[in-house]
Design a protein around this motif. Sequence first.
Motif, PDB file in Angstrom:
ATOM      1  N   SER A 294      12.180  -9.386  -2.966  1.00 23.60           N
ATOM      2  CA  SER A 294      11.044 -10.124  -3.025  1.00 23.60           C
ATOM      3  C   SER A 294      10.674 -10.492  -4.512  1.00 23.60           C
ATOM      4  CB  SER A 294       9.846  -9.608  -2.122  1.00 23.60           C
ATOM      5  OG  SER A 294       9.989  -9.535  -0.758  1.00 23.60           O
TER       6      SER A 294
ATOM      7  N   TYR B 189      12.010  -5.487  -6.952  1.00 25.04           N
ATOM      8  CA  TYR B 189      11.408  -6.724  -6.871  1.00 25.04           C
ATOM      9  C   TYR B 189      11.909  -7.728  -8.116  1.00 25.04           C
ATOM     10  CZ  TYR B 189       8.065  -5.053  -3.381  1.00 25.04           C
ATOM     11  OH  TYR B 189       7.183  -4.446  -2.406  1.00 25.04           O
TER      12      TYR B 189
ATOM     13  N   TYR C 202       3.188 -11.607  -2.722  1.00 23.46           N
ATOM     14  CA  TYR C 202       4.561 -11.127  -2.706  1.00 23.46           C
ATOM     15  C   TYR C 202       4.986 -12.317  -1.713  1.00 23.46           C
ATOM     16  CZ  TYR C 202       2.936  -6.205  -3.081  1.00 23.46           C
ATOM     17  OH  TYR C 202       2.744  -5.036  -3.767  1.00 23.46           O
TER      18      TYR C 202
ATOM     19  N   ARG D 198      -4.552   1.308   0.645  1.00 17.65           N
ATOM     20  CA  ARG D 198      -3.358   1.093   1.596  1.00 17.65           C
ATOM     21  C   ARG D 198      -3.514   1.965   2.823  1.00 17.65           C
ATOM     22  NH1 ARG D 198       1.833  -0.216  -1.719  1.00 17.65           N
ATOM     23  NH2 ARG D 198       1.077  -1.403  -3.187  1.00 17.65           N
TER      24      ARG D 198
END
Length: 247
Positions: free
Chosen positions: A35, A51, A80, A151
């Motif tokens: 990604s 990434y 993202y 998170r």
Amino acid sequence: MAGILFIISAPSGSGKSTLVSELRKQVSGVDFSVSWTTRQPRGSEESGREYHFTTREEFLRMVDAGMFLEYAQVFGNHLYGTARQSLDEARAQGHDLLLDIDVQGAAQVRAKMPEAVSIFVLPPNPKVLRTRLRNRFRAEGAVNEAELYRRLSEASKEIENYRQYGYILVNDILDRAVAQLEAIVLAERFYRNGEAIAYRSRRVLEVAAACLQQNSQERLKPVLEAFGILGESGQQQLPFGDDPDDD
Ligand code: ADP
Ligand code: 5GP
């Protein structure tokens, strides 16, 4: 695409990266989509491996140019996204493609490609999730308490979306979860592509079937309860208190 598109989502720290890397050791022909993100690299992360790290400006230019299959803002203001190029490359090779994306991105991909196979990974309970996430942050070099809390507090909200996924894995014992993920990939290849499965491996079809969301209610009940998620609707309470016994 000639191959199968697999989507895997999970609350951060559930063990998704671990499962994916184990799967890739066991099963060939599955490409992993790297990604793009505007967040900073952590620990030993390298651009082009975990990434493609980029700036917000560049990311937004790519959005305007229509380069993303999906993209989302995850955890605060980080973007993202999955480049369409990943899909094109897997297609050209006739490979399956695995996307590790959040619940918003998964919904976008499902809307465009309803044939995608989606898998949701759950940690067994909030305490284990907190420990794993902390361990992951430690391994990456620094435990950022604010980010950890952010998170963890997203976890229940993400888990509430589990019904949108075809398969559910509870990542409690790693070997078992890896075997289940492998079984899902092999079973989907068998059903969709008629790919042969050795007679003795027919067991994988049973393992995969047991992970189908509609067959997972009993297995899921204690996990959902531990995360304070009620049967049909939303969230009961945040399951992450200030427990001094934790970690
Ligand atoms: P994610 O990609 O979902 O954020 P990671 O794969 O980085 O999570 O895993 C978080 C931490 O939990 C890592 O330290 C990893 O080694 C550990 N872990 C993953 N799965 C298990 C498991 N089944 N049992 C114990 N520890 C696990
Ligand atoms: P991390 O910063 O911990 O690597 O990832 C944070 C979250 O972003 C994870 O839930 C991960 O699945 C999600 N994510 C990673 N890549 C993508 C992507 O391309 N698109 C979307 N929508 N989410 C992604």
